[in-house]
Motif scaffolding. Structure first.
Motif, PDB file in Angstrom:
ATOM      1  N   ALA A   1       7.834 -11.817  20.798  1.00  0.00           N
ATOM      2  CA  ALA A   1       7.345 -13.112  21.359  1.00  0.00           C
ATOM      3  C   ALA A   1       6.331 -12.736  22.419  1.00  0.00           C
ATOM      4  N   ALA A   2       6.487 -11.627  23.188  1.00  0.00           N
ATOM      5  CA  ALA A   2       5.575 -11.302  24.226  1.00  0.00           C
ATOM      6  C   ALA A   2       4.312 -10.673  23.771  1.00  0.00           C
ATOM      7  N   GLY A   3       4.400 -10.272  22.402  1.00  0.00           N
ATOM      8  CA  GLY A   3       3.265  -9.526  22.042  1.00  0.00           C
ATOM      9  C   GLY A   3       3.488  -8.104  21.669  1.00  0.00           C
ATOM     10  N   ARG A   4       4.866  -7.612  21.480  1.00  0.00           N
ATOM     11  CA  ARG A   4       5.005  -6.335  20.905  1.00  0.00           C
ATOM     12  C   ARG A   4       4.822  -6.369  19.380  1.00  0.00           C
ATOM     13  N   ILE A   5       4.495  -5.101  18.805  1.00  0.00           N
ATOM     14  CA  ILE A   5       4.032  -5.117  17.559  1.00  0.00           C
ATOM     15  C   ILE A   5       5.116  -3.917  17.031  1.00  0.00           C
ATOM     16  N   GLU A   6       5.520  -4.688  15.767  1.00  0.00           N
ATOM     17  CA  GLU A   6       6.603  -3.891  14.884  1.00  0.00           C
ATOM     18  C   GLU A   6       6.031  -3.594  13.522  1.00  0.00           C
ATOM     19  N   SER A   7       6.385  -2.300  13.227  1.00  0.00           N
ATOM     20  CA  SER A   7       6.010  -2.013  11.826  1.00  0.00           C
ATOM     21  C   SER A   7       7.066  -1.572  10.954  1.00  0.00           C
ATOM     22  N   ILE A   8       7.362  -1.338   9.658  1.00  0.00           N
ATOM     23  CA  ILE A   8       8.080  -1.108   8.985  1.00  0.00           C
ATOM     24  C   ILE A   8       7.963   0.143   7.829  1.00  0.00           C
ATOM     25  N   ALA A   9       8.606   1.137   7.963  1.00  0.00           N
ATOM     26  CA  ALA A   9       8.503   2.276   7.113  1.00  0.00           C
ATOM     27  C   ALA A   9       9.465   2.366   5.971  1.00  0.00           C
ATOM     28  N   MET A  10       8.868   1.980   4.807  1.00  0.00           N
ATOM     29  CA  MET A  10       9.852   1.824   3.645  1.00  0.00           C
ATOM     30  C   MET A  10       9.363   2.969   2.469  1.00  0.00           C
ATOM     31  N   SER A  11       7.999   2.566   1.886  1.00  0.00           N
ATOM     32  CA  SER A  11       7.293   3.320   0.933  1.00  0.00           C
ATOM     33  C   SER A  11       7.350   4.917   1.289  1.00  0.00           C
ATOM     34  N   GLU A  12       7.255   5.447   0.067  1.00  0.00           N
ATOM     35  CA  GLU A  12       6.995   7.077   0.255  1.00  0.00           C
ATOM     36  C   GLU A  12       6.147   7.533  -0.999  1.00  0.00           C
ATOM     37  N   PRO A  13       5.665   8.673  -1.133  1.00  0.00           N
ATOM     38  CA  PRO A  13       4.704   9.091  -1.987  1.00  0.00           C
ATOM     39  C   PRO A  13       5.435   8.925  -3.358  1.00  0.00           C
ATOM     40  N   GLU A  14       6.715   9.186  -3.536  1.00  0.00           N
ATOM     41  CA  GLU A  14       7.329   9.010  -4.813  1.00  0.00           C
ATOM     42  C   GLU A  14       8.162   7.811  -4.986  1.00  0.00           C
ATOM     43  N   ALA A  15       8.065   6.892  -4.128  1.00  0.00           N
ATOM     44  CA  ALA A  15       8.795   5.428  -3.924  1.00  0.00           C
ATOM     45  C   ALA A  15       8.137   4.397  -3.484  1.00  0.00           C
ATOM     46  N   GLY A  16       7.497   3.770  -4.384  1.00  0.00           N
ATOM     47  CA  GLY A  16       6.674   2.685  -3.880  1.00  0.00           C
ATOM     48  C   GLY A  16       7.457   1.300  -4.595  1.00  0.00           C
ATOM     49  N   SER A  17       7.210   0.841  -5.743  1.00  0.00           N
ATOM     50  CA  SER A  17       7.875  -0.160  -6.260  1.00  0.00           C
ATOM     51  C   SER A  17       9.354   0.201  -6.502  1.00  0.00           C
ATOM     52  N   ASP A  18       9.454   1.396  -6.803  1.00  0.00           N
ATOM     53  CA  ASP A  18      11.156   1.794  -7.062  1.00  0.00           C
ATOM     54  C   ASP A  18      11.408   2.558  -5.652  1.00  0.00           C
ATOM     55  N   VAL A  19      11.987   1.517  -5.051  1.00  0.00           N
ATOM     56  CA  VAL A  19      12.143   1.682  -3.499  1.00  0.00           C
ATOM     57  C   VAL A  19      13.503   2.532  -3.581  1.00  0.00           C
ATOM     58  N   ALA A  20      14.499   2.434  -4.704  1.00  0.00           N
ATOM     59  CA  ALA A  20      15.582   3.256  -4.632  1.00  0.00           C
ATOM     60  C   ALA A  20      15.308   4.743  -4.627  1.00  0.00           C
ATOM     61  N   SER A  21      14.216   5.337  -5.027  1.00  0.00           N
ATOM     62  CA  SER A  21      13.931   6.589  -5.189  1.00  0.00           C
ATOM     63  C   SER A  21      13.647   7.267  -3.819  1.00  0.00           C
ATOM     64  N   LEU A  22      13.706   6.483  -2.591  1.00  0.00           N
ATOM     65  CA  LEU A  22      13.190   7.002  -1.434  1.00  0.00           C
ATOM     66  C   LEU A  22      14.077   8.362  -1.128  1.00  0.00           C
ATOM     67  N   ALA A  23      13.386   9.252  -0.269  1.00  0.00           N
ATOM     68  CA  ALA A  23      14.064  10.519  -0.377  1.00  0.00           C
ATOM     69  C   ALA A  23      14.232  10.955   1.289  1.00  0.00           C
ATOM     70  N   CYS A  24      13.522  10.291   2.302  1.00  0.00           N
ATOM     71  CA  CYS A  24      13.407  10.431   3.390  1.00  0.00           C
ATOM     72  C   CYS A  24      14.909  10.343   4.050  1.00  0.00           C
ATOM     73  N   ARG A  25      15.323  11.513   4.609  1.00  0.00           N
ATOM     74  CA  ARG A  25      16.735  11.512   5.008  1.00  0.00           C
ATOM     75  C   ARG A  25      17.251  11.427   6.291  1.00  0.00           C
ATOM     76  N   ALA A  26      18.263  10.955   6.855  1.00  0.00           N
ATOM     77  CA  ALA A  26      18.693  11.029   7.968  1.00  0.00           C
ATOM     78  C   ALA A  26      20.196  11.461   8.087  1.00  0.00           C
ATOM     79  N   GLU A  27      20.180  12.608   8.635  1.00  0.00           N
ATOM     80  CA  GLU A  27      21.320  13.667   8.607  1.00  0.00           C
ATOM     81  C   GLU A  27      22.220  13.163   9.967  1.00  0.00           C
ATOM     82  N   ALA A  28      23.417  12.787   9.672  1.00  0.00           N
ATOM     83  CA  ALA A  28      24.581  12.673  11.188  1.00  0.00           C
ATOM     84  C   ALA A  28      24.443  13.782  11.620  1.00  0.00           C
TER      85      ALA A  28
END
Length: 379
Positions: free
Chosen positions: A116-143
């Motif tokens: 509301a104050a002018g902050r800009i947000e982006s979303i990171a979802m697509s990958e080189p091998e995961a575009g329309s097939d979002v389920a193929s994303l491989a970027c991993r977050a390890e606990a």
């Protein structure tokens, strides 16, 4: 005719007046966008934030106006028609919706109040091998060590180079190809271990590659629930597709307005070229398609406002498909009717052609939208 309230009509009029005053000429727009090479003007964005319009759909408790999707679509259509260079708003309002639904109180305060104050947000979802097939994303977050370590690449991230924050969708469990095991994370754009690299496109600087190398995030960076990112993404489809459709509705209307003015003035064979039946009928068809699109956009927006928690896969896929395909047709036909001038950078039509062509690709291609629509009929 849309059944708008007096307040909504006044809002549209005020936004349209602002666009004419601040970005109404080619010279103004070039000055705001580095000669058309940028899709977003921080200067113009600050003015909109000061007016309170960037918070059109942000809840009042976070500094917004508390409006619904109809109000948001009115703002998007009007600013797109006015060629206001505020490309950062689309991703920001899409991301804001995710935080409103799933964010912690602190996350909502930071992101919703910030947008509301002018902050800009982006979303990171697509990958080189995961575009329309979002389920193929491989970027991993390890606990690890009470937080998460991110490794991998994201691509086609709109406005990441402008963003204060990035909503990351990464894999926390399972294997590429599985819908289960995705998680959303709040990532500061300046987080150590994150590198943002621009991708050159026909539209200038709009999208980016993101490279995560041992990027450490705290446990409270999780947005929503671990491993439930796919369900959370699906809950946001109404907003994402409607936002993109409203922008393209305004863009289609602008292309129509521009070519209409041109064919009324341009003379060949002793008369305005718009007086020839072939162009007159083409314009009649385009006007009809735009009006059909407008009715679909606002009918869908009304359905969302009526029950924001209901996912509308058929209606929102239809509206995204119809709006982007119509905008592309209007711009390409506009270029054809303007002849060589439609191709020249002196006029806005060539820029409108570029922006409408890519609209049928991002946010789910037209082919994917048709697949979704077909499946809702049991096909």
């Amino acid at each position: 005719m849309l059944d708008l309230t007096d307040e909504q009509r006044a809002f549209v009029s005020a936004v349209a007046d602002f666009c004419r005053r601040e970005a109404g000429t080619r010279q103004q727009r070039d000055a705001l966008t580095n000669g058309g090479r940028e899709a977003h003007s921080p200067e113009l964005y600050r003015k909109l934030a000061d007016l309170g319009w960037l918070g059109v759909s942000i809840p009042e408790e976070h500094g917004g106006a508390g409006g619904g999707m109809v109000d948001t679509c009115l703002f998007l259509e009007t600013t797109a028609r006015g060629l206001a260079p505020i490309g950062g708003f689309t991703t920001s309002i899409i991301v804001a919706g995710a935080y409103e639904r799933f964010g912690s109180p602190e996350q909502r305060k930071t992101v919703l109040g910030g947008v509301a104050a002018g902050r800009i947000e982006s979303i990171a979802m697509s990958e080189p091998e995961a575009g329309s097939d979002v389920a193929s994303l491989a970027c991993r977050a390890e606990a690890r060590d009470g937080g998460f370590v991110i490794n991998g690449q994201k691509t086609w991230c709109s406005n990441a180079h402008l963003a204060d924050g990035i909503l990351l969708v990464a894999r926390t469990s399972g294997a590429p190809g599985e819908h289960a095991g995705m998680t959303m994370f709040q990532v500061p754009a300046d987080a150590p271990g994150l590198r943002i690299s621009g991708i050159d496109t026909m539209g200038g600087r709009e999208v980016n590659d993101l490279y995560f190398t041992d990027c450490l995030l705290p446990a409270d960076a999780v947005v929503g629930t671990v491993d439930q990112g796919w369900k959370q993404l699906m809950a946001g489809l109404n907003v994402e597709r409607l936002i993109l459709a409203a922008v393209m509705l305004g863009t289609a209307q602008r292309a129509f307005d521009d070519v209409l003015g041109y064919i009324k003035q341009r003379r060949q064979f002793g008369r305005p070229i718009g007086s020839f039946q072939v162009l007159r009928h083409r314009m009649a068809d385009l006007a009809t398609e735009i009006e059909c699109t407008r009715l679909l956009v606002y009918r869908t927006a009304e359905l969302v406002d009526r029950d924001p928690g209901t996912v509308l896969p058929r209606e929102t896929s239809m509206v995204k498909l119809k709006a982007t395909e119509t905008a592309r047709r209007v711009a390409l036909d506009g270029m054809q009717m303007m002849g060589g001038y439609g191709y020249a950078t002196e006029y806005d039509m060539e820029r409108l052609v570029r922006s409408t062509i890519v609209s049928t690709v991002y946010g789910g291609t037209s082919e994917i939208q048709r697949e979704i629509i077909g499946k809702t009929y049991g096909l």
